[in-house]
Design a protein around this motif. Structure first.
Motif, short mmCIF file in Angstrom:
data_model
loop_
_atom_site.label_atom_id
_atom_site.label_comp_id
_atom_site.label_asym_id
_atom_site.label_seq_id
_atom_site.Cartn_x
_atom_site.Cartn_y
_atom_site.Cartn_z
N ASN A 159 36.06 0.44 42.01
CA ASN A 159 35.43 0.12 40.73
C ASN A 159 35.03 -1.36 40.68
O ASN A 159 33.95 -1.69 40.18
N TRP B 103 31.16 -2.91 40.46
CA TRP B 103 30.78 -3.91 39.45
C TRP B 103 30.23 -5.17 40.12
O TRP B 103 29.19 -5.69 39.71
N ARG B 104 30.91 -5.64 41.17
CA ARG B 104 30.49 -6.88 41.84
C ARG B 104 29.16 -6.73 42.58
O ARG B 104 28.41 -7.69 42.70
N HIS C 273 26.77 -4.60 41.69
CA HIS C 273 25.73 -4.16 40.73
C HIS C 273 25.10 -2.82 41.13
O HIS C 273 23.92 -2.61 40.90
N GLU D 261 25.33 -3.09 33.65
CA GLU D 261 26.43 -4.04 33.90
C GLU D 261 27.57 -3.82 32.91
O GLU D 261 28.73 -3.86 33.29
N ARG E 176 29.58 -0.70 33.92
CA ARG E 176 30.37 -0.93 35.13
C ARG E 176 31.56 -1.85 34.82
O ARG E 176 32.66 -1.64 35.30
N PHE E 177 31.32 -2.87 33.99
CA PHE E 177 32.39 -3.78 33.61
C PHE E 177 33.42 -3.06 32.73
O PHE E 177 34.63 -3.20 32.93
#
Length: 139
Positions: free
Chosen positions: A87, A91-92, A94, A103, A106-107
């Motif tokens: 996960n 997120w990192r 993208h 974003e 995902r965050f």
């Protein structure tokens, strides 16, 4: 009653997502960090299939093995911890997947994982009344 319902919902969700791992392997590859392939010596497809199989197995166990409920809750929580780096990787980097295409989503997913760990442990814990019944007073 509430714990039981929560456990069933968790198991059904785990089983459904696990099955999706088999039919949409490509969509989950973006979540697998490159270091995971080096560490496991498996390709990304194999890791996705293995995690899907783990989810289906955990789901089945939560529903069908009531005597092992607590152990399966701990195993499910451990699974959620184990997949957390994926996960973070998503997120990192993208990278989008269905439902996680912004974003913010995902965050936000990063904060869902600890809640899943708590859910797995809470929904498989013995109700306090059961614990009290088994404890006999010292005479």
């Amino acid at each position: 009653m509430i714990r039981s319902l929560a456990r069933w919902i968790l198991a059904l969700a785990l089983g459904a997502i696990g099955i999706v791992h088999f039919v949409s392997t490509r969509g989950f590859r973006v979540v697998v960090p490159d270091w995971a392939t080096r560490l496991t010596r498996l390709d990304k497809d194999a890791i996705v299939i293995a995690s899907g199989a783990a989810e289906v197995a955990l789901a089945a166990g939560l529903l069908l093995l009531p005597k092992e409920r607590r152990r399966l809750g701990v195993a499910t929580a451990a699974f959620f911890v184990a997949v957390f780096p994926g996960n973070v990787h998503q997120w990192r980097t993208h990278r989008s997947t269905p439902g996680l295409d912004t974003e913010a989503r995902r965050f936000g997913r990063l904060f869902l994982q600890p809640l899943l760990v708590i859910w797995a442990l809470w929904s498989t814990a013995e109700p306090s009344t059961e614990r009290r019944r088994r404890v006999r007073p010292i005479r």
